[in-house]
Design an enzyme around this catalytic site. Structure first.
Site: not given
Ligand code: KIV
Length: 269
Positions: A49-50, A118, A187
């Site tokens: 979700d980044s 996730k 994290e």
């Molecule tokens: O959204 C993402 O990129 C993440 C990673 C930082 C693990 O959750």
């Protein structure tokens, strides 16, 4: 005998942990990057979700929608042959009810071609993890810094700095494992805690800013390539400076066009 490298599955990741083989993971949001990472031999691709901060120019990961995550997952899923593709559950896609979580996680698999999902959070989400797992959807947990809760935490500072919080994170990890999670992302926690987590649970622990003694590492691809430069976490080692290189390339192109040296005879018909 086939020389093709075998597809990465949840079972492969478990075996890798058992054999102390470190797991490599990176993020991707589109077909082009996903194919590049897959062909380069990455084990896990997370459609994170980044995407909200890296690609959509948002300040946090909170605004990205379920439809957008399905869209990005599908772009990635179609490009990947070997890596395991994990789709991130966006904020509010799993917090309202378990039924919601099941429907949305199912979309990431059915429409988005992801092979697992996730979600962020600890013991409170164990019943959700259990339900998804029972339905045949592999779930990766996410502990430590959980960016979807930024408005509750108020900062992106490291987590698990105090004994009580360290214990809570360890308890959450055990709880998620018990509920059926196949792996965890942890994290921005102290390296000692990362090490303790990896030795406490049997499932693979993939760290991002969690020190070297976890079972694998994940980074945001656009961070490690030096493409995303709005902020730079200390844990994000840069392997390239692509933002700078792109700037230089674009300046050269502008110069060539303005000076009349592009296109030349070979580039013309
Ligand atoms: O959204 C993402 O990129 C993440 C990673 C930082 C693990 O959750």
């Amino acid at each position: 005998m086939s020389t093709a490298r075998p597809k990465i599955t949840t079972a492969t990741l478990r075996t890798m942990k058992a054999q102390r083989e470190r797991i490599t993971a990176l993020t991707a949001y589109d077909h082009l990057f996903a194919g590049l990472l897959d062909r380069a031999g990455i084990d896990v691709i997370l459609v994170g979700d980044s995407v909200a901060t890296v690609m959509q120019g948002r300040d946090t990961t909170v605004p990205v929608t379920m439809d957008q995550m399905v869209y990005h997952c599908e772009l990635v899923g179609r490009a990947v042959q070997r890596a395991m593709v994990i789709g991130d559950m966006p904020f509010l896609s799993y917090q309202v009810s378990i039924e919601d979580a099941l429907r949305n996680a199912g979309r990431l698999l059915k429409e988005g071609l992801a092979e697992a999902v996730k979600l962020e959070g600890g013991a409170a989400f164990a019943p959700t993890v259990q339900r998804l797992t029972d339905a045949g959807i592999p779930v990766m947990g996410h502990l430590g810094l959980t960016p979807q809760s930024i408005h509750q935490f108020g900062s992106y500072k490291a987590r698990g700095q105090e004994v009580a919080e360290q214990q809570r994170i360890l308890d959450d990890a055990k709880c998620l494992q018990q509920a059926g999670a196949f792996a965890l992302v942890v994290e921005k926690v102290p390296a000692d805690l990362g090490k303790k987590l990896a030795s406490t649970v049997e499932i693979p622990v993939i760290g991002i800013g969690a020190g070297p003694d976890v079972d694998g590492q994940i980074l945001v691809t656009h961070d490690m390539l030096g493409l995303f430069t709005r902020f730079r976490p200390r844990f994000a080692r840069r392997y390239l400076e692509l933002a700078k290189d792109i700037g230089t390339a674009v300046q050269s192109y502008c110069q060539d066009v303005r000076g009349g040296s592009f296109p030349n005879a070979e580039e013309s018909y």
